[in-house]
Design a protein around this motif. Structure first.
Motif, short mmCIF file in Angstrom:
data_model
loop_
_atom_site.label_atom_id
_atom_site.label_comp_id
_atom_site.label_asym_id
_atom_site.label_seq_id
_atom_site.Cartn_x
_atom_site.Cartn_y
_atom_site.Cartn_z
N CYS A 189 0.81 -1.23 0.00
CA CYS A 189 0.00 0.00 0.00
C CYS A 189 0.84 1.27 0.00
O CYS A 189 0.47 2.27 -0.62
CB CYS A 189 -0.93 0.03 1.21
N CYS A 192 1.74 3.64 -3.02
CA CYS A 192 0.79 4.66 -3.48
C CYS A 192 0.36 5.61 -2.35
O CYS A 192 0.27 6.82 -2.56
CB CYS A 192 -0.45 3.99 -4.06
N HIS A 193 0.03 5.06 -1.19
CA HIS A 193 -0.56 5.90 -0.14
C HIS A 193 0.49 6.54 0.78
O HIS A 193 0.11 7.29 1.69
CB HIS A 193 -1.55 5.08 0.69
N MET A 237 -8.88 -2.88 -3.13
CA MET A 237 -7.45 -2.56 -3.03
C MET A 237 -6.63 -3.84 -2.98
O MET A 237 -7.15 -4.88 -2.62
CB MET A 237 -7.18 -1.73 -1.77
#
Ligand code: HEC
Ligand code: HEC
Length: 304
Positions: A189, A192-193, A237
């Motif tokens: 994750c 991207c985050h 996701m």
């Protein structure tokens, strides 16, 4: 950064092919199990008429995907509606607008009244967008409702369509684990985050939404529940690889995200996290608000 965009487009197309399984958001949304993939197809953009109605729907679409920029008075964080209702509110199992619109007015436990569609959107403004909802009869609310109405073209009224909501992912036997969640986050994750859940900006605007901190959803949002976040994550996701996480991984990473601070619950009771926990969080799915984690009470809220 710009190199992201084409990749993302491809990924987004890939994720539309996923066919998740069950339903039932144990929270406010009660939806029956969907054994089959969703079958309802909202109209294509090209089908929009070139008249006053088409114009209103286009305005609603713009507000839906570019909410923060177009409605700075109503949005208190860095989010757009489409960050959580994927593919511009069209994607099955991502709480699509066509699954929602024909189901209102409806009773909601969260505010203990029969909610109109406008009430429901206002809820997402107050909590998910950490903002001040526009009036029910404002031009923006009218446009957002028109967009949802149009996406629901030919959907039956008052009938649960397969694909509504975020399908429930039952809590694994052994519960969840922050350390494992942190591991999933780092590996799948953070790219991207961001390492600290801060998202990514280009020219001052988020291109990757934040998952915690001051620009994220607040402590009153549906996504603060670990069960709801796990359901969203499992079916949506990592972007472009939806359905690839196990239920356990989805719960672990949802718990990791929701153990971090975010804006305070706007319903805060007498300045007390404990009173707010008792009143609003004690029976609200699985959540950490007001709980002690490693000696620290969660739910203090972020400043600013
Ligand atoms: C941070 C994520 C997030 C954002 C941003 C967000 N929502 Fe939601 N929305 C949710 C969640 C989670 C639910 C499921 C409701 C629940 O369980 O409480 C939901 C539910 C809904 C529903 C009801 C769905 C149904 O099937 O009944 C509508 C309509 C809706 N949102 C519209 C919007 C609009 C319009 C915006 C932008 C103004 C928005 N949402 C922004 C997370 C979000
Ligand atoms: C390829 C980039 C990418 C990866 C990898 C990725 N996400 Fe996302 N995620 C996004 C984008 C982009 C959105 C917003 C979707 C949109 O606006 O269309 C999003 C939205 C979200 C949201 C809802 C919006 C918010 O900010 O609260 C959550 C929660 C989330 N992602 C969690 C995760 C988790 C957990 C993982 C790892 C298992 C993950 N994401 C991996 C790109 C990614």
């Amino acid at each position: 950064m710009k190199a992201w965009m084409p990749t993302l487009l491809l990924l987004a197309v890939g994720s539309a092919l996923a066919a998740p399984i069950t339903m039932e958001d144990q929270s406010q949304l009660t939806v029956p199990p969907a054994q089959a993939p969703a079958q309802f197809a909202p109209p294509a953009e090209g089908e929009l008429p070139d008249n006053a109605f088409g114009k209103l729907v286009r305005e609603g679409h713009a507000l839906f995907v570019d909410t923060r920029r177009l409605m700075p008075d109503a949005v208190g964080n860095g989010m757009n509606c489409s960050n959580c209702h994927l593919d511009q509110g069209r994607m099955a199992h991502s709480a699509p607008m066509w699954g929602a619109y024909p189901m209102y007015p409806a009773y909601r436990k969260k505010n203990d009244k029969v909610n109109t569609y406008a009430d429901r959107i206002q809820g997402c403004f107050q909590f998910s967008m950490n903002g001040k909802p526009p009036a029910a009869d404002s031009p923006q609310m009218t446009a957002l409702s028109a967009y949802a109405y149009w996406l629901s073209t030919k959907a039956p009224t008052g009938v649960e369509l397969a694909g509504r909501g975020y399908p429930d992912v039952p809590q694994p036997q052994g519960g969840y684990d922050f350390k494992r969640g942190q591991q999933v986050y780092r590996e799948q994750c953070a790219i991207c985050h961001g390492d600290k859940g801060e998202g990514q900006k280009v020219a001052g605007e988020y291109v990757m939404p934040p998952l915690w901190g001051k620009d994220s959803y607040n402590w009153g949002a549906g996504m603060h529940r670990i069960n709801t976040a796990a359901s969203f994550i499992k079916h949506n996701m990592p972007l472009g690889k939806s359905g690839s996480l196990s239920d356990q991984q989805a719960w672990d990473v949802a718990a990791w995200i929701n153990r971090h601070e975010r804006p305070q619950d706007p319903r805060l009771v007498e300045g007390s996290v404990e009173k707010t926990r008792l009143k609003f969080h004690a029976n609200d799915g699985v959540n950490l608000y007001g709980q002690k984690v490693e000696g620290v009470v969660i739910g203090q809220g972020t400043g600013g």
